[in-house]
Write an enzyme that holds these catalytic residues in place. Structure first.
Site, PDB file in Angstrom:
ATOM      1  N   GLU A  57      53.790  18.092  16.876  1.00  0.00           N
ATOM      2  CA  GLU A  57      52.953  17.285  17.763  1.00  0.00           C
ATOM      3  C   GLU A  57      53.598  16.966  19.110  1.00  0.00           C
ATOM      4  OE1 GLU A  57      53.404  12.629  16.188  1.00  0.00           O
ATOM      5  OE2 GLU A  57      52.133  14.006  15.041  1.00  0.00           O
ATOM      6  N   GLU A  86      51.737  20.605  18.792  1.00  0.00           N
ATOM      7  CA  GLU A  86      50.576  21.077  18.042  1.00  0.00           C
ATOM      8  C   GLU A  86      50.331  20.217  16.811  1.00  0.00           C
ATOM      9  OE1 GLU A  86      51.835  21.929  14.961  1.00  0.00           O
ATOM     10  OE2 GLU A  86      53.802  21.666  15.872  1.00  0.00           O
TER      11      GLU A  86
END
Length: 354
Positions: free
Chosen positions: A313, A170
């Site tokens: 991420e 994310e």
């Protein structure tokens, strides 16, 4: 959340896999957690010769209204800037995906910016950032449903394309605040136990973040046992979309790779709705965010890497993938005692020769 049927894994099949492992040319248990992962993956696929096909990392991006309270060391526009960095291939997750031959998809779940329609991302924006949960619920029930459904659809598309292993990451300024609030309410742990320094807050900023979250929890006084209501109140569109994608992946008997703190909180919501999903997941690392270790303990999970990372991420999914692949390869390619012509401990009085 209705619509996701997740089955428990077969213990009888797991025993068959373990028997195959125990006949490999090694002492019992000598490959440690690789053996556990091999059993898990083979049992998910119901195959003694499992395969990892078309592996993907999904990075969900979204903005948070709570960012207006100064809970991050970076301004909100960094979310959109990092999406562009992903597209250009310049982020850490891009580097690790290239290294390990993983496909990467970036999803705009709710970034507070407009992207060109021809930008090579998945355009799934629910809204331009959530509401400020210090004063009101982060999203409406309809928005939550939309995010869950979109995450489900994304995974269905991957599955149709032959993918059976998917990692979750994310990007979203202030999403550690969102995740900390969700974790605190669901696990019933004090918010200060769940809160980390996120993007690198100094001591004063860190204390401010804790106070903001305390006020938000007091404002809503949410004691609901419904994890989706907690997600609606404090979550982000990227967290909700990840949650739906994870539930769908388990329903399709896909292997789930979970990144760090934020991804684990998305998984926590899914886990509280259906504990069987735990059997389909590998937690790739223990984040340096202080709440992550306690969250893993709550779900009785152990991560496979301890590297002090706290980037998010999906970076840890990409770094850990070769380890996961090693578990599958030894199961499929390592010789048995009979194949190698090596004496098994059952054939001799002692195994000291091993």
């Amino acid at each position: 959340m209705k619509g996701f049927v997740i089955e428990p894994l077969s213990t009888s099949f797991a025993k068959q896999v373990q028997e195959k492992i125990d006949n490999k040319t090694k002492p019992l248990g000598a490959l440690g957690k690789l053996e556990e992962m091999a059993v898990q993956i083979a049992t998910i696929q119901q195959s003694l010769t499992p395969t990892l096909r078309n592996p993907h990392i999904l990075v969900f991006a979204g903005d948070h209204g709570i960012a207006a309270e100064g809970v991050s060391a970076y301004p909100q526009e960094v979310t959109a800037q990092m999406v562009m960095n992903f597209v250009r291939g310049g982020a850490a997750v891009n580097v690790f995906c290239r290294q390990n031959h993983l496909s990467l998809k970036v999803i705009d779940a709710g970034v507070a910016a407009d992207f060109p329609q021809d930008l090579p991302i998945v355009h799934a924006k629910i809204a331009k950032g959530t509401r400020n949960f210090l004063y009101e619920a982060a999203m409406t029930g309809q928005e939550l449903e939309q995010a869950i459904q979109k995450g489900s659809e994304l995974v269905k598309e991957l599955h149709k394309a032959g993918c059976n292993v998917v990692g979750f990451g994310e990007m979203g300024i202030a999403n550690t605040s969102s995740a900390s609030a969700i974790m605190s309410v669901i696990t019933k742990q004090p918010v200060e136990v769940c809160v980390g320094r996120g993007t690198g807050l100094n001591d004063e900023q860190y204390q401010h973040k804790i106070e903001v979250l305390r006020k938000a929890l007091l404002h809503h006084q949410l004691n609901s046992n419904d994890p989706f209501e907690v997600l609606r109140t404090y979550g982000g569109y990227e967290i909700a979309m990840m949650c739906g994608a994870m539930l769908q992946a388990a329903a399709l008997h896909m292997l789930i790779l979970v990144d760090g703190f934020i991804s684990s909180v998305a998984f926590l919501v899914a886990y509280k709705s259906n504990p069987y999903i735990r059997h389909y997941a590998i937690f790739c690392h223990t984040s340096a965010e202080q709440g992550h270790q306690k969250l893993l303990e709550y779900m009785q999970a152990q991560a496979i890497l301890q590297l002090g990372m706290r980037l998010g991420e999906g970076s840890a999914c990409a770094v850990a993938y070769p380890v996961v692949e090693s578990a599958v390869r030894f199961l499929n390619e390592m010789a048995s005692f009979d194949e190698a012509g090596v004496s098994n401990r059952q054939d001799i009085e002692s195994d000291t020769c091993l």
